[in-house]
Design an enzyme around this catalytic site. Structure first.
Site, PDB file in Angstrom:
ATOM      1  N   ASP A  74       2.548  -0.176   7.166  1.00 23.92           N
ATOM      2  CA  ASP A  74       1.300  -0.197   6.410  1.00 23.92           C
ATOM      3  C   ASP A  74       0.387   0.951   6.823  1.00 23.92           C
ATOM      4  O   ASP A  74      -0.093   1.735   6.007  1.00 23.92           O
ATOM      5  CB  ASP A  74       0.549  -1.504   6.727  1.00 23.92           C
ATOM      6  CG  ASP A  74       0.585  -2.496   5.573  1.00 23.92           C
ATOM      7  OD1 ASP A  74       0.686  -2.051   4.429  1.00 23.92           O
ATOM      8  OD2 ASP A  74       0.490  -3.702   5.834  1.00 23.92           O
ATOM      9  N   GLU A  98      -7.023  -0.871   2.988  1.00 26.88           N
ATOM     10  CA  GLU A  98      -7.069  -2.207   3.580  1.00 26.88           C
ATOM     11  C   GLU A  98      -6.903  -2.167   5.088  1.00 26.88           C
ATOM     12  O   GLU A  98      -7.421  -3.016   5.808  1.00 26.88           O
ATOM     13  CB  GLU A  98      -5.945  -3.059   2.955  1.00 26.88           C
ATOM     14  CG  GLU A  98      -5.890  -4.467   3.483  1.00 26.88           C
ATOM     15  CD  GLU A  98      -4.780  -5.281   2.846  1.00 26.88           C
ATOM     16  OE1 GLU A  98      -4.796  -6.509   3.024  1.00 26.88           O
ATOM     17  OE2 GLU A  98      -3.898  -4.706   2.188  1.00 26.88           O
ATOM     18  N   ASP A 138      -3.778   0.692  -1.224  1.00 24.51           N
ATOM     19  CA  ASP A 138      -3.130  -0.451  -0.572  1.00 24.51           C
ATOM     20  C   ASP A 138      -1.745   0.048  -0.179  1.00 24.51           C
ATOM     21  O   ASP A 138      -0.858   0.184  -1.025  1.00 24.51           O
ATOM     22  CB  ASP A 138      -3.023  -1.656  -1.501  1.00 24.51           C
ATOM     23  CG  ASP A 138      -2.621  -2.923  -0.733  1.00 24.51           C
ATOM     24  OD1 ASP A 138      -2.113  -2.790   0.397  1.00 24.51           O
ATOM     25  OD2 ASP A 138      -2.808  -4.030  -1.257  1.00 24.51           O
ATOM     26  N   ILE A 184       0.907  -1.031   1.541  1.00 25.17           N
ATOM     27  CA  ILE A 184       2.048  -1.899   1.194  1.00 25.17           C
ATOM     28  C   ILE A 184       1.467  -3.224   0.722  1.00 25.17           C
ATOM     29  O   ILE A 184       1.068  -4.069   1.525  1.00 25.17           O
ATOM     30  CB  ILE A 184       3.013  -2.115   2.379  1.00 25.17           C
ATOM     31  CG1 ILE A 184       3.650  -0.782   2.787  1.00 25.17           C
ATOM     32  CG2 ILE A 184       4.101  -3.117   2.011  1.00 25.17           C
ATOM     33  CD1 ILE A 184       4.615  -0.880   3.946  1.00 25.17           C
ATOM     34  N   ASP A 185       1.388  -3.398  -0.599  1.00 24.69           N
ATOM     35  CA  ASP A 185       0.889  -4.648  -1.157  1.00 24.69           C
ATOM     36  C   ASP A 185       2.010  -5.681  -1.133  1.00 24.69           C
ATOM     37  O   ASP A 185       3.172  -5.364  -1.367  1.00 24.69           O
ATOM     38  CB  ASP A 185       0.409  -4.435  -2.600  1.00 24.69           C
ATOM     39  CG  ASP A 185      -0.246  -5.686  -3.164  1.00 24.69           C
ATOM     40  OD1 ASP A 185      -1.215  -6.166  -2.549  1.00 24.69           O
ATOM     41  OD2 ASP A 185       0.221  -6.177  -4.202  1.00 24.69           O
ATOM     42  N   THR A 230       2.519  -7.703   1.732  1.00 25.77           N
ATOM     43  CA  THR A 230       3.075  -7.499   3.081  1.00 25.77           C
ATOM     44  C   THR A 230       4.005  -8.636   3.483  1.00 25.77           C
ATOM     45  O   THR A 230       5.014  -8.404   4.148  1.00 25.77           O
ATOM     46  CB  THR A 230       1.932  -7.372   4.123  1.00 25.77           C
ATOM     47  OG1 THR A 230       0.937  -6.510   3.593  1.00 25.77           O
ATOM     48  CG2 THR A 230       2.430  -6.798   5.423  1.00 25.77           C
ATOM     49  N   ASP A 263      -6.343  -3.683  -4.401  1.00 25.21           N
ATOM     50  CA  ASP A 263      -5.267  -4.369  -5.130  1.00 25.21           C
ATOM     51  C   ASP A 263      -5.267  -4.015  -6.613  1.00 25.21           C
ATOM     52  O   ASP A 263      -4.217  -4.015  -7.252  1.00 25.21           O
ATOM     53  CB  ASP A 263      -5.429  -5.902  -5.024  1.00 25.21           C
ATOM     54  CG  ASP A 263      -5.187  -6.435  -3.632  1.00 25.21           C
ATOM     55  OD1 ASP A 263      -4.216  -5.993  -2.991  1.00 25.21           O
ATOM     56  OD2 ASP A 263      -5.956  -7.301  -3.182  1.00 25.21           O
TER      57      ASP A 263
END
Length: 400
Positions: A54, A79, A153, A155-156, A158, A319
Site C-alpha cells: 500500500d 489513505e 487509494d 490498494i483499494d 486491502t 475511494d
C-alpha cells in the site's frame, strides 16, 4: 494535459506491478502486514490492515509525479501513512530513494534486515514501465497544474488483497470477492471547485496464467474538462456492438424498468436492510454483492450494472474520485445518496454531485474525508432519475 494523464497511467501500471510482485511469495507477503493505528482505522472493519505494498504504491505515485511535474507531488493525498515501526521499535518514514541501492537499505530497516526481500521489492519499484494508449494521442487540452489536487487509494480492498483468493467465480461478470476486486485508484480534481477532472482505475488482477500463476491486469481512465469528455472505453466499445447494446439498456422507459426490473445494482455485503428491501422491488434478482468501493464503481464504468449504491459513511474521497471522473466523462457521475433522497426532483434542483476539496466539519481522522451521505454511482442521468423515483417510492412502501 495528456502528459499528466499519460504519466498517471504509467505510474498506475508501475503500482500494479508492485502489487503483483508482493503477491508472488507467501513468505514475503506475511512480512508486509502492519496494523493501522486507531486514528487511521476504517470503522467498517473490525480488523483493518496496512500493507507495505500500500505505502510503496502511494509513495511511488507521489515521487514519480513530483519528478515529472515539480510541485504536483505535494498535492497528492492518500489513505496511507508512510510511517512504519520495525521489530526494534524504530520509526521509519518510507519513501522512494533516488537509487535502487538506497531503497534496498531503507526497506531493509522496515523489514528487519531481510535483504533478499528488500532487493526484490526495490527492483520492481525502480523498474521502468511504459504505457501506451492511442486514444490519448488525440487529446489536445490544457489544464493549469496549479488547480489540480490528486486523491490516491494505493490498494483499494486491502482485505481482499491480503486474503488473496484467486479461484472465486464471477456472477454475470461480477466478482463477489477475491483478487479481482482489488483496484488502484487515482483521481484528479479541481482544488477550487472540488469537481473531478481525471480518473485512473488500474485492476492488477484480472486474468491468471494457470501455468506460471502470474496475473495480468487492465487499466481504465477518463477525462472531463470544459466540455471535453474522453475515456478508455470509447476504444473498447468501438471494436464491437457493446456500446450500442449498453445505450439501448440505458434508454429503457420508466414503465419498462418498473415492470421488468431492468435496473441492475451492485451493493456492499453490509448494506442496510431497508435499502436492500427497496432495491429488491426495483431490481428484482439483478442485485449483485461485491467487495471494494473501487471495484463496485468499476462495475458501473464497465456497464456490468447500472447503479452502485451505498448508504453508509465508510467510503472516502480516495475511494470515489477516480471512478467519478471516469463516469463524468461517460455522461454519468457520483452523487450523495442522502441528499438525493431529500431532494424534490420536480423543483429541478441539480443532482448533488460529490466534491473532493472540502473536509467534513467537526470530523477527525479519516472521517474528515468520508462521503458522509453515502453515494450512488451511475452512467446515465436519465436512468438515475428514474431509478431514484422508484427507489424513493419503494423506501416509503417498506416503511409503511
Amino acid at each position: 494535459m495528456a502528459d499528466i494523464l499519460r504519466e498517471l497511467l504509467r505510474v498506475s501500471e508501475k503500482a500494479a506491478n508492485i502489487a503483483r510482485a508482493c503477491r508472488q511469495q507467501e513468505a514475503l507477503f506475511q512480512l508486509l502486514i502492519e496494523e493501522k493505528k486507531d486514528g487511521e482505522k476504517n470503522k467498517k472493519f473490525a480488523v483493518d490492515f496496512k500493507t507495505l505494498a500500500d505505502v510503496l504504491v502511494q509513495e511511488v505515485i507521489k515521487q514519480n509525479m513530483e519528478n515529472k511535474f515539480p510541485g504536483l507531488g505535494k498535492k497528492i493525498l492518500g489513505e496511507e501513512s508512510n510511517e512504519f515501526t520495525n521489530d526494534l521499535g524504530e520509526k521509519i518514514i518510507l519513501r522512494l530513494c533516488p537509487t535502487e541501492e538506497e531503497t534496498v537499505e531503507l526497506l531493509s530497516k522496515v523489514l528487519n534486515g531481510n535483504k533478499l526481500v528488500s532487493e526484490a521489492l526495490a527492483k520492481v519499484v525502480h523498474q521502468d514501465v511504459t504505457f501506451t494508449d492511442p486514444t490519448l494521442d488525440s487529446i489536445e487540452i490544457d489544464i493549469p497544474w496549479d488547480i489540480l489536487g490528486i486523491w490516491v487509494d494505493p490498494i483499494d480492498s486491502t482485505y481482499q488483497y491480503i486474503k488473496g483468493s484467486a479461484d472465486i467465480k464471477s456472477n454475470q461478470g461480477i466478482f463477489p470477492s477475491g483478487l479481482q476486486c482489488v483496484t488502484i485508484l487515482i483521481g484528479v480534481y479541481d482544488l477550487q471547485t472540488g469537481v473531478p477532472l481525471m480518473g485512473v482505475i488500474n485492476q492488477p488482477f484480472v486474468l491468471q496464467d494457470l501455468n506460471t500463476l502470474r496475473w495480468k491486469g487492465q487499466c481504465y481512465w477518463g477525462l472531463s474538462y470544459m466540455g471535453t469528455n474522453i475515456h478508455s472505453l470509447q476504444r473498447l466499445d468501438s471494436k464491437g456492438k457493446n456500446s450500442e447494446a449498453r445505450s439501448q439498456m440505458t434508454e429503457k422507459t420508466s414503465s419498462e424498468a418498473e415492470c421488468s426490473h431492468q435496473f441492475s445494482a451492485v451493493i456492499s455485503t453490509s448494506e442496510k436492510d431497508t435499502i436492500k428491501a427497496a432495491l429488491s422491488r426495483v431490481c428484482g434478482e439483478r442485485i449483485f454483492r461485491a467487495a471494494g468501493a473501487g471495484y463496485k464503481s468499476l462495475c458501473v464504468v464497465q456497464g456490468l450494472v447500472d447503479i452502485y449504491i451505498f448508504s453508509e459513511d465508510t467510503t472516502f474521497k480516495w475511494d470515489s474520485c477516480a471512478a467519478h471522473a471516469i463516469l463524468k466523462a461517460m455522461g454519468g457521475g457520483m452523487v450523495d445518496l442522502r441528499e438525493c433522497l431529500q431532494r424534490n426532483s420536480e423543483m429541478g434542483l441539480d443532482l448533488p454531485q460529490l466534491v473532493y476539496h472540502m473536509e467534513n466539519e467537526g470530523a477527525a481522522g479519516v472521517d474528515r474525508w468520508a462521503n458522509k451521505g453515502g453515494l450512488i454511482a451511475y452512467r446515465s442521468r436519465k436512468q438515475l432519475e428514474t431509478f431514484l423515483s422508484l427507489l424513493i417510492q419503494n423506501l416509503v412502501d417498506t416503511r409503511t
